[in-house]
Write a protein that holds these residues in place. Structure first.
Motif, short mmCIF file in Angstrom:
data_model
loop_
_atom_site.label_atom_id
_atom_site.label_comp_id
_atom_site.label_asym_id
_atom_site.label_seq_id
_atom_site.Cartn_x
_atom_site.Cartn_y
_atom_site.Cartn_z
N ALA A 1 11.52 3.24 -2.04
CA ALA A 1 11.43 3.04 -0.59
C ALA A 1 10.04 2.58 -0.18
O ALA A 1 9.88 1.72 0.70
N VAL A 2 9.03 3.13 -0.82
CA VAL A 2 7.65 2.74 -0.49
C VAL A 2 7.38 1.30 -0.93
O VAL A 2 6.65 0.56 -0.26
N GLU A 3 7.97 0.89 -2.04
CA GLU A 3 7.84 -0.51 -2.46
C GLU A 3 8.38 -1.44 -1.37
O GLU A 3 7.76 -2.45 -1.03
N TYR A 4 9.55 -1.08 -0.82
CA TYR A 4 10.15 -1.91 0.22
C TYR A 4 9.30 -1.92 1.49
O TYR A 4 9.06 -2.97 2.10
N LEU A 5 8.84 -0.75 1.89
CA LEU A 5 8.05 -0.64 3.12
C LEU A 5 6.71 -1.35 2.97
O LEU A 5 6.26 -2.06 3.88
N ALA A 6 6.05 -1.17 1.82
CA ALA A 6 4.75 -1.78 1.60
C ALA A 6 4.85 -3.31 1.62
O ALA A 6 4.03 -4.00 2.23
N ALA A 7 5.89 -3.84 0.97
CA ALA A 7 6.07 -5.29 0.94
C ALA A 7 6.35 -5.84 2.34
O ALA A 7 5.78 -6.87 2.74
N ALA A 8 7.20 -5.15 3.10
CA ALA A 8 7.52 -5.61 4.45
C ALA A 8 6.31 -5.51 5.37
O ALA A 8 6.07 -6.40 6.20
N CYS A 9 5.55 -4.44 5.24
CA CYS A 9 4.34 -4.29 6.07
C CYS A 9 3.31 -5.36 5.73
O CYS A 9 2.67 -5.93 6.63
N ALA A 10 3.13 -5.63 4.45
CA ALA A 10 2.17 -6.67 4.05
C ALA A 10 2.58 -8.03 4.59
O ALA A 10 1.73 -8.80 5.07
N ALA A 11 3.88 -8.31 4.55
CA ALA A 11 4.37 -9.62 5.02
C ALA A 11 4.13 -9.81 6.50
O ALA A 11 3.96 -10.95 6.97
N GLN A 12 4.10 -8.71 7.27
CA GLN A 12 3.95 -8.82 8.72
C GLN A 12 2.62 -8.27 9.22
O GLN A 12 2.44 -8.08 10.42
N ASP A 13 1.70 -8.00 8.31
CA ASP A 13 0.36 -7.49 8.67
C ASP A 13 0.45 -6.20 9.48
O ASP A 13 -0.24 -6.03 10.49
N VAL A 14 1.31 -5.30 9.03
CA VAL A 14 1.46 -3.98 9.65
C VAL A 14 0.63 -2.98 8.85
O VAL A 14 0.73 -2.92 7.62
N TYR A 15 -0.18 -2.18 9.53
CA TYR A 15 -0.93 -1.11 8.86
C TYR A 15 0.04 -0.01 8.45
O TYR A 15 0.80 0.50 9.28
N LEU A 16 0.03 0.36 7.18
CA LEU A 16 0.91 1.40 6.64
C LEU A 16 0.12 2.65 6.35
O LEU A 16 -0.84 2.63 5.57
N LEU A 17 0.52 3.76 6.99
CA LEU A 17 -0.07 5.06 6.69
C LEU A 17 0.95 5.86 5.88
O LEU A 17 2.04 6.19 6.38
N TYR A 18 0.61 6.13 4.63
CA TYR A 18 1.51 6.81 3.69
C TYR A 18 1.11 8.28 3.56
O TYR A 18 -0.07 8.58 3.37
N LEU A 19 2.09 9.17 3.65
CA LEU A 19 1.85 10.61 3.53
C LEU A 19 2.03 11.06 2.09
O LEU A 19 3.09 10.86 1.50
N SER A 20 0.99 11.67 1.53
CA SER A 20 1.04 12.15 0.16
C SER A 20 0.75 13.65 0.11
O SER A 20 0.73 14.32 1.15
N THR A 21 0.50 14.19 -1.07
CA THR A 21 0.56 15.63 -1.28
C THR A 21 -0.46 16.13 -2.30
O THR A 21 -0.89 15.36 -3.18
#
Length: 301
Positions: A96-116
């Motif tokens: 899912a993160v692969e999909y989100l990261a690729a889509a965000c990069a394509a549209q210049d969206v800042y992605l904040l990812y929650l980790s642990t």
């Protein structure tokens, strides 16, 4: 700013919705798997169903909505479920993160990812952002793999917020939390076993939501540790809960982690140093005692 949140039905998602709806400069879109469970509590909240494991759906929603920032709070977080269902865990936490990261990069969206903190092996703590990851569980491995996806996606503007043992009240019931479990058990004069050899810096969900908003506002690049400041064991937390509600602390039975048979290994000592977030973002989490007091006002009964 237009801000999209995944996992809006979950604990962090709910706290983000409450916080961001109160920001006049934010246009918020909440997303989650299935129907909107927040409608009774936030009637003004705009919501779209989104399955983040569906690449076409991810691309479509981002293309139609054009957010400035995406906070990815959706994940499979139950450690033992991840161990027992590794393929589902990887699909939800990495693919899912692969999909989100690729889509965000394509549209210049800042992605904040929650980790642990579970990306670490538990030999040291509390930990700064540059500590060396070495996960013990499939859950931890999946979250570390997703961090690396985010960092390696060409053209992506990203931030990573790592957190520890998030607690809070979930609207509409559902999963309990340590404060409620201890309070209700002791009120019923039940003896409960509580682990005293695992060390964490527990994080109030409202504080984590605020930390995410501080990062999103700045579209801050890099890794930030967001947690509480105090290093406590679950037993020490339970003692504070018993004292706050004036309940019988002798019903708390101190045990070590080997008492419980769990498929997923837990790190013995983690917890975070939050100096970077405090210095750069003004992040100032509440104490665990203040967190108990807040939950006491929120909990039924």
């Amino acid at each position: 700013m237009k801000l999209l949140v995944t996992g809006a039905n979950g604990l962090l998602g709910q706290k983000l919705a409450a916080l961001l709806l109160a920001q006049p400069a934010v246009e918020l879109l909440a997303t989650g798997r299935g129907p909107n469970r927040l409608a009774p509590y936030f009637p003004a909240l705009r919501y779209r169903p989104l399955d983040v494991t569906d690449a076409a759906q991810v691309r479509q929603v981002l293309a139609e909505e054009q957010p400035d920032c995406l906070i990815h709070a959706a994940a499979m977080t139950q450690v033992d479920d991840c161990e027992l269902n590794p393929d589902a865990c990887w699909r939800q936490n990495v693919t899912a993160v692969e999909y989100l990261a690729a889509a965000c990069a394509a549209q210049d969206v800042y992605l904040l990812y929650l980790s642990t903190d579970f990306i670490f092996n538990g030999e040291h703590g509390p930990l700064a952002e540059d500590a060396e990851p070495d996960p013990l569980s499939h859950y931890g491995r999946s979250k570390l793999a997703a961090e690396r996806v985010v960092q390696a996606t060409p053209g992506l503007r990203w931030g990573i917020a790592r957190t520890v043992l998030v607690y809070g009240t979930l609207l509409g019931g559902g999963r309990s939390n340590l404060v409620q479990w201890v309070r209700d058990s002791l009120r019923n004069n039940q003896t409960i076993k509580v682990v005293d050899d695992q060390y964490r810096t527990p994080t109030l969900a409202e504080d984590l939501a605020l930390g995410c908003w501080l990062l999103a506002q700045r579209q801050a690049p890099g890794i930030y540790h967001l947690s509480g400041r105090e290093t406590l064991t679950p037993y020490q937390m339970a003692q504070q809960v018993a004292a706050y509600f004036n309940l019988d602390g002798t019903l708390l039975q101190r045990v070590d982690a080997s008492t419980f048979s769990q498929p997923g290994r837990r790190p013995a000592r983690t917890g975070f140093l939050i100096d970077k977030a405090a210095r750069e973002l003004g992040y100032a989490p509440r104490s665990f005692a203040e967190g108990i007091a807040l939950l006491a006002r929120q909990l039924p009964g």
